[in-house]
Design an enzyme around this catalytic site. Structure first.
Site, PDB file in Angstrom:
ATOM      1  N   SER A   1       0.901  -1.168   0.002  1.00  0.00           N
ATOM      2  CA  SER A   1       0.061  -0.019   0.109  1.00  0.00           C
ATOM      3  C   SER A   1       0.871   1.083   0.103  1.00  0.00           C
ATOM      4  CB  SER A   1      -0.839  -0.130   1.001  1.00  0.00           C
ATOM      5  OG  SER A   1      -1.554   1.210   1.311  1.00  0.00           O
TER       6      SER A   1
ATOM      7  N   ASN B   1       9.987   8.204   4.378  1.00  0.00           N
ATOM      8  CA  ASN B   1       8.698   8.927   3.912  1.00  0.00           C
ATOM      9  C   ASN B   1       7.942   9.513   4.849  1.00  0.00           C
ATOM     10  OD1 ASN B   1       5.705   7.862   3.779  1.00  0.00           O
ATOM     11  ND2 ASN B   1       7.056   6.101   3.745  1.00  0.00           N
TER      12      ASN B   1
ATOM     13  N   LEU C   1      -0.282  10.020   4.272  1.00  0.00           N
ATOM     14  CA  LEU C   1      -1.642   9.397   3.888  1.00  0.00           C
ATOM     15  C   LEU C   1      -2.277  10.353   3.033  1.00  0.00           C
ATOM     16  CD1 LEU C   1      -2.758   7.247   6.873  1.00  0.00           C
ATOM     17  CD2 LEU C   1      -1.656   6.300   4.664  1.00  0.00           C
TER      18      LEU C   1
ATOM     19  N   ASN D   1      -4.931  -0.012   7.992  1.00  0.00           N
ATOM     20  CA  ASN D   1      -3.636   0.380   8.237  1.00  0.00           C
ATOM     21  C   ASN D   1      -3.836   1.094   9.717  1.00  0.00           C
ATOM     22  OD1 ASN D   1      -1.565   1.975   8.546  1.00  0.00           O
ATOM     23  ND2 ASN D   1      -1.779   3.206   6.751  1.00  0.00           N
TER      24      ASN D   1
ATOM     25  N   CYS E   1       0.395   3.461  10.339  1.00  0.00           N
ATOM     26  CA  CYS E   1       1.214   4.477   9.619  1.00  0.00           C
ATOM     27  C   CYS E   1       1.976   5.430  10.798  1.00  0.00           C
ATOM     28  CB  CYS E   1       0.326   5.330   8.796  1.00  0.00           C
ATOM     29  SG  CYS E   1       1.129   6.631   8.017  1.00  0.00           S
TER      30      CYS E   1
ATOM     31  N   LYS F   1      -2.938  -4.372   9.294  1.00  0.00           N
ATOM     32  CA  LYS F   1      -1.451  -4.235   8.903  1.00  0.00           C
ATOM     33  C   LYS F   1      -0.840  -3.657  10.040  1.00  0.00           C
ATOM     34  CE  LYS F   1       1.427  -2.075   5.433  1.00  0.00           C
ATOM     35  NZ  LYS F   1       1.626  -1.523   4.187  1.00  0.00           N
TER      36      LYS F   1
ATOM     37  N   GLY G   1      12.457  -0.092   2.343  1.00  0.00           N
ATOM     38  CA  GLY G   1      13.316  -0.460   1.337  1.00  0.00           C
ATOM     39  C   GLY G   1      14.263  -1.532   1.913  1.00  0.00           C
TER      40      GLY G   1
END
Lengths: 260, 300
Positions: free
Chosen positions: B20, B68, B72, B125, B128, B163, B215
């Site tokens: 996502s 990041n 959202l 989610n 976040c 999540k 990553g």
């Protein structure tokens, strides 16, 4: 420009030159990208060093369509661009593009092309393709960092400013413009945000339409990650808020369209 | 050779989906990826109303990873239903809608709106790290995880995937709490909270100060957490965190993930999902694996 094809390919470096302090020029041989490239569009250039994941967005400076070649001029600002500067003729780099919308070429008798620092390179291909009389105003940090002046002189009258006065007029591009009596019908600009803000207010005051090219940190370069947004007056198409994506909706915007 | 996997009764043609927030709703990737080939598309998080997200700079590269703090940004459920779901329905892939919110009521509203839609799964989610309210606030307390899962299960027509955040002391406890609340599956991991400082300007690299690290740099943490969660619960696991190649994906599957998501790799390699799908098939061929299910959690 919407829905046009983008390519990711291995481009061959034909030539790399250092053209001023920390400023480098690369000519690439491409398979498809150069043929589609428009002034004001950019490339995503990938590092070979695996720890540097993200492509670097770099504007297209010049295009030779027939030979499928294009040129970028960039400044070393970090490890990624430092890596690029180490490559030689014959080396290959992964590039993706052409990305973004590019300048919309208008018909006019007189236009200002205004560039600041590493915002100058995209003006070269633009100057080549634009008809009519062109006043090209370039702002540099200092006299050691002058580049692309001779190339741009082929397409218009060039005036320069430097922050320290070591070349041209001491001051910024607006200081140069204030001294001109040139009835421009259109402004095309690219440079740092403070310069674009000044151009934006000058254009508004004089009632001249202006297209300005913005930059921001990017991840994907294709409109998915939403990292590189700028504030827009109108609700944007993607998220229905006021955030246009510089990589996809831009990087070139009408000056009145964005809030800097 | 069978690469089909089953998540809460939904059969995916292969175990590879998009994480996502890294793939929009697929439209931006159509030049590079035939969406029909993906196991599923997991959409960028959608809330009950449009969210503008955080100020820029929103991203910064780090060694082998990136931070990041997009915050959202999303168009809200109304636009999403009219535009993104019909777009995805043109393709032969499963649709998993990621849902975000600031309050339990926000999440419930989105889940209820989606009840009428022909989507396959919802991913919630609660992890976040980049929004002040909601998000991770629900995901760092086992009781809150169980409570919100229960509330959403009461309303959801489709199976729900919770999540989970890696920014917790015990991922096993969070996984158990979600399972106790009735979750049909789990996704993990979301990003790890991080920070980068620009030493020349002496400022934070991100306007939000902190951001979520993703990553390749985070993969070992993610594999460990998937392993721990898989051994704590019975519901299926979708593993993610730094997957860029099939080898990475297979590590997650061996650790206990039924399916995997490719995230940040989409940003630097737009065809990463396809390369992972092909690589998994090659691995199965090379090792004489007929059913991908044989690999799930086989490293104990």
């Amino acid at each position: 420009m919407e829905n046009q094809w983008k390519w990711k390919e291995q481009a061959v470096i034909i030539k790399q030159d250092k053209i001023a302090t920390n400023i480098y020029s690369i000519w690439f041989q491409t398979e498809s990208i150069a043929k589609a490239a428009q002034p004001g569009q950019f490339l995503s250039i990938y590092c070979k060093e695996g720890s540097r994941l993200l492509p670097r967005p770099i504007s297209i400076c010049e295009v030779e369509k027939e030979q499928n070649r294009l040129r970028v001029v960039y400044r070393i600002v970090g490890e990624g661009t430092k890596e690029f500067s180490s490559y030689k003729s014959g080396d290959r780099l992964d590039i993706m593009g052409p990305l973004g919308n590019g300048y919309r070429l208008k018909e006019h008798k007189k236009a200002y092309l205004i560039g600041g620092g590493i915002g100058i390179p995209p003006l070269l291909e633009l100057a080549k393709r634009l008809q009519g009389e062109k006043e090209i105003i370039l702002g540099y940090r200092n006299g050691k960092e002058l580049f692309l002046i001779e190339e741009l002189k082929q397409y218009g009258t060039v005036s320069i400013s430097t922050e320290d006065g070591s070349a041209g007029i001491k001051g910024n591009v607006l200081d140069v413009i204030q001294g001109k009596h040139f009835e421009a019908e259109q402004i095309y600009a690219c440079g740092p945000t403070p310069m674009l803000r000044a151009v934006q207010s000058y254009a508004k005051e004089k009632g001249i339409p202006a297209q300005i090219s913005l930059e921001e940190k990017m991840a994907c370069g294709i409109g998915a990650c939403l990292a590189c947004v700028c504030q827009s007056k109108e609700v944007d198409e993607h998220s229905h808020v006021h955030n246009k994506r510089i990589c996809k909706d831009g990087p070139v915007f009408d000056a009145e369209e964005v809030e800097l | 050779m069978n690469t089909k996997v089953n998540i809460a009764g939904v059969e995916l043609k292969n175990p590879v989906m998009t994480a996502s927030g890294t793939f929009g709703s697929g439209a931006e990737y159509c030049d590079f990826v035939d969406l029909n080939r993906l196991g599923a598309v997991v959409t960028k998080g959608v809330a009950n109303v449009p969210w503008p997200g955080n100020p820029t700079p929103r991203i910064a590269e780090t060694y082998g990873g990136m931070l990041n703090a997009i915050g959202l940004q999303n168009p809200g459920i109304d636009v999403f239903r009219k535009r993104d779901i019909p777009f995805l329905k043109q393709y032969d892939t499963k649709i998993i809608v990621n849902v975000c919110g600031k309050t339990t009521e926000d999440y419930c509203e989105v889940v209820e709106c989606l009840a009428e839609e022909e989507i396959d799964l919802m991913e919630i989610n609660i992890s976040c790290p980049n929004v002040k309210e909601g998000g991770i606030a629900f995901g760092q307390d086992a009781k809150a995880v169980e409570a919100i899962t229960k509330e959403l299960k009461k309303r959801a027509k489709q199976p729900i995937i919770m999540k989970l955040s890696p920014n917790v002391t015990s991922i096993a406890d969070m996984a158990k709490a979600a399972e106790a609340g009735g979750a049909d599956a789990l996704s993990l991991i979301n990003t790890l909270t991080g920070m980068k400082i620009d030493i020349e300007k002496r400022t934070f690299a991100l306007a939000n100060k902190t951001g979520g690290l993703s990553g390749p740099a985070i993969k070992p943490v993610a594999v460990r957490m998937v392993y721990e969660a898989a051994n704590a619960v019975k519901i299926p696991m979708i593993g993610m965190g730094g997957i860029q190649t099939a080898k990475d994906a297979i590590e997650f599957i061996l650790a206990g993930a039924t399916a995997v998501s490719v995230g940040t790799a989409n940003f630097f390699c737009p065809t990463a999902t396809l390369e992972v799908i092909e690589g998994i098939e090659q691995y199965m061929k090379k090792h004489g694996v007929n059913e991908i299910g044989e690999l799930v959690g086989c490293v104990k």
